[in-house]
Enzyme design. Structure first.
Site, PDB file in Angstrom:
ATOM      1  N   HIS A 166       2.074   4.627  -5.086  1.00 50.85           N
ATOM      2  CA  HIS A 166       2.758   5.648  -5.715  1.00 50.85           C
ATOM      3  C   HIS A 166       3.059   5.195  -7.316  1.00 50.85           C
ATOM      4  O   HIS A 166       2.651   3.882  -7.743  1.00 50.85           O
ATOM      5  CB  HIS A 166       4.137   6.042  -5.284  1.00 50.85           C
ATOM      6  N   GLN A 191      14.990  -8.852  -3.439  1.00 50.88           N
ATOM      7  CA  GLN A 191      13.669  -9.427  -3.053  1.00 50.88           C
ATOM      8  C   GLN A 191      13.059 -10.199  -4.609  1.00 50.88           C
ATOM      9  O   GLN A 191      12.694 -11.274  -4.231  1.00 50.88           O
ATOM     10  CB  GLN A 191      12.645  -8.359  -2.819  1.00 50.88           C
ATOM     11  N   HIS A 229       4.563   1.671  -7.984  1.00 50.82           N
ATOM     12  CA  HIS A 229       3.323   0.496  -8.219  1.00 50.82           C
ATOM     13  C   HIS A 229       2.451   0.633  -9.263  1.00 50.82           C
ATOM     14  O   HIS A 229       2.056  -0.420  -9.794  1.00 50.82           O
ATOM     15  CB  HIS A 229       2.510   0.799  -6.564  1.00 50.82           C
ATOM     16  N   SER A 269       9.316   5.316  -3.249  1.00 43.09           N
ATOM     17  CA  SER A 269       9.080   4.378  -2.189  1.00 43.09           C
ATOM     18  C   SER A 269       8.020   4.947  -1.194  1.00 43.09           C
ATOM     19  O   SER A 269       7.824   6.168  -1.277  1.00 43.09           O
ATOM     20  CB  SER A 269      10.408   4.509  -1.544  1.00 43.09           C
ATOM     21  N   ILE A 328      10.738   3.114 -10.921  1.00 46.06           N
ATOM     22  CA  ILE A 328      10.253   4.317 -11.400  1.00 46.06           C
ATOM     23  C   ILE A 328      10.784   5.526 -10.154  1.00 46.06           C
ATOM     24  O   ILE A 328      10.807   5.221  -9.049  1.00 46.06           O
ATOM     25  CB  ILE A 328       8.498   4.603 -11.313  1.00 46.06           C
ATOM     26  N   GLY A 348       0.744  -1.347  -0.088  1.00 47.88           N
ATOM     27  CA  GLY A 348       0.051   0.226   0.084  1.00 47.88           C
ATOM     28  C   GLY A 348       0.905   1.288  -0.019  1.00 47.88           C
ATOM     29  O   GLY A 348       2.136   1.198  -0.238  1.00 47.88           O
ATOM     30  N   ALA A 349       0.230   2.442   0.260  1.00 47.98           N
ATOM     31  CA  ALA A 349       0.767   3.626   0.336  1.00 47.98           C
ATOM     32  C   ALA A 349       1.204   3.927  -1.245  1.00 47.98           C
ATOM     33  O   ALA A 349       2.274   4.041  -1.614  1.00 47.98           O
ATOM     34  CB  ALA A 349       1.926   3.892   1.428  1.00 47.98           C
ATOM     35  N   GLN A 405      12.234  -3.727 -10.079  1.00 45.30           N
ATOM     36  CA  GLN A 405      13.619  -4.035  -9.581  1.00 45.30           C
ATOM     37  C   GLN A 405      14.071  -3.120  -8.581  1.00 45.30           C
ATOM     38  O   GLN A 405      15.129  -3.364  -8.041  1.00 45.30           O
ATOM     39  CB  GLN A 405      14.100  -3.476 -10.943  1.00 45.30           C
TER      40      GLN A 405
HETATM   41  P1  AMP Z   1       5.948  -2.355  -1.817  1.00 44.74           P
HETATM   42  O1  AMP Z   1       4.637  -1.943  -1.440  1.00 44.74           O
HETATM   43  O2  AMP Z   1       6.978  -1.581  -1.314  1.00 44.74           O
HETATM   44  O3  AMP Z   1       6.089  -3.675  -0.885  1.00 44.74           O
HETATM   45  O4  AMP Z   1       6.108  -2.647  -3.164  1.00 44.74           O
HETATM   46  C1  AMP Z   1       5.291  -3.588  -3.969  1.00 44.74           C
HETATM   47  C2  AMP Z   1       6.037  -3.872  -5.371  1.00 44.74           C
HETATM   48  O5  AMP Z   1       6.435  -2.576  -5.996  1.00 44.74           O
HETATM   49  C3  AMP Z   1       7.353  -4.426  -5.129  1.00 44.74           C
HETATM   50  O6  AMP Z   1       7.503  -5.475  -6.256  1.00 44.74           O
HETATM   51  C4  AMP Z   1       8.319  -3.367  -5.245  1.00 44.74           C
HETATM   52  O7  AMP Z   1       9.567  -3.883  -5.900  1.00 44.74           O
HETATM   53  C5  AMP Z   1       7.520  -2.420  -6.494  1.00 44.74           C
HETATM   54  N1  AMP Z   1       8.023  -1.075  -6.224  1.00 44.74           N
HETATM   55  C6  AMP Z   1       8.126  -0.206  -5.020  1.00 44.74           C
HETATM   56  N2  AMP Z   1       8.731   0.976  -5.338  1.00 44.74           N
HETATM   57  C7  AMP Z   1       9.088   0.815  -6.835  1.00 44.74           C
HETATM   58  C8  AMP Z   1       9.421   1.621  -7.629  1.00 44.74           C
HETATM   59  N3  AMP Z   1       9.930   2.833  -7.280  1.00 44.74           N
HETATM   60  N4  AMP Z   1       9.613   1.454  -9.049  1.00 44.74           N
HETATM   61  C9  AMP Z   1       9.118   0.298  -9.362  1.00 44.74           C
HETATM   62  N5  AMP Z   1       8.552  -0.741  -8.763  1.00 44.74           N
HETATM   63  C10 AMP Z   1       8.584  -0.462  -7.326  1.00 44.74           C
END
Ligand code: AMP
Length: 283
Positions: free
Chosen positions: A34, A155, A37, A187, A178, A31-32, A150
């Site tokens: 951006h 992960q 995602h 993030s 991104i 969540g949160a 990426q």
């Molecule tokens: P998270 O919500 O941080 O657990 O991220 C969920 C998914 O979004 C994961 O596969 C992350 O690698 C991906 N993700 C997070 N930030 C970015 C970003 N800036 N660009 C591309 N993918 C992202």
């Protein structure tokens, strides 16, 4: 957009779709949301005829309670963003639904050496927690393609390993990071930074670009040391690691070979918030 708050609801929906759907794309998130995602979701919409996003702040992957407690929660805005993105399903389960027998004494995954280094070393148990939740989600959703960013380089490697361990026939699509216009990787944790710190944090990207430019000019060790000094002199208070390693194994390299695929991995703190980033480079 359908919102499922329990796994039973989602399983029922997926059973109804079975004959109508040829490919399911899945984007797990905490969540949160951006633009990072959203780019995963767009990719899924391009490649699959059904796109499912999950939002679940997974307690078992947080080794630091404070980090868990302050993790941003913006569900209302997230739902709106997902509706605008026109995806099919949001899965929004509770902890009790995902961990019906609790969150301790869980099965351990044999992830090998990649679990012990970098994020695995600085966040003990983190990748076991990631595997716990991803495995559970995959059993429910059974996607054809799993979309990962990426941004979380290690992960991605861990989840690839998990998929071979659990013998699932799932393709992984890794979507490029991104970034803000400044270069800062998007993030959810960036929301916790002040406007000034967010501007300053773009130094991580500049540092990685500098390494890329100078990769043939200095030794790996010197590049790593210069990078750490640069971060510490430019607003960062602590560094877990800045390392240039083999992109396929994460092993250290002293003398890279021409054409070898390397990755810069960085984890560093600004304003008490831990940020990670990475950049692939061909030597
Ligand atoms: P998270 O919500 O941080 O657990 O991220 C969920 C998914 O979004 C994961 O596969 C992350 O690698 C991906 N993700 C997070 N930030 C970015 C970003 N800036 N660009 C591309 N993918 C992202």
């Amino acid at each position: 957009m359908l919102i499922c708050q329990t796994k039973q609801e989602l399983i029922k929906y997926l059973n109804q779709q079975k004959l109508k759907t040829t490919s399911i794309g899945f984007v797990p998130t905490m969540g949160a949301l951006h633009k990072g995602h959203l780019s995963l979701l767009q990719e899924s919409k391009k490649k699959c005829d059904l796109t499912i996003c999950s939002i679940f702040v997974n307690p078992t992957q947080f080794n630091d309670n404070k980090d868990f407690e302050r993790y941003p929660n913006t569900v209302k805005e997230d739902v709106q963003q997902l509706k605008n993105a026109d995806i099919n399903v949001l899965f929004l389960p509770s902890v009790a639904d995902m961990y019906p027998t609790g969150t301790i004494n869980l099965e351990k995954y044999d992830l090998g050496i990649i679990e012990a280094v970098f994020e695995g070393y600085y966040r003990p148990g983190h990748f076991q927690g990631v595997c716990q939740i991803v495995h559970r989600l995959l059993e429910i959703v059974n996607p054809n393609i799993l979309f990962l960013g990426q941004k979380d380089y290690q992960q991605c490697m861990i989840i690839k390993k998990l998929i071979t361990l659990i013998q699932k026939n799932i393709d992984i699509c890794i979507v490029p990071t991104i970034r803000e216009d400044t270069g800062l990787a998007m993030s959810s944790r960036n929301m916790l930074l002040s406007a000034d710190a967010k501007k300053q944090a773009a130094v991580i990207y500049r540092m990685m670009i500098d390494i890329k430019k100078n990769i043939h000019s200095y030794s790996i060790h010197i590049l790593e040391e210069k990078a750490k000094v640069y971060l510490l002199e430019n607003g960062f208070s602590k560094i877990d690691y800045v390392s240039i390693v083999d992109a396929n194994t994460l092993e250290p390299i002293d003398n890279p070979k021409i054409g070898q695929q390397l990755v810069i991995l960085a984890a560093t703190f600004i304003q008490g918030i831990r940020l990670i980033d990475n950049l692939l480079i061909k030597f």
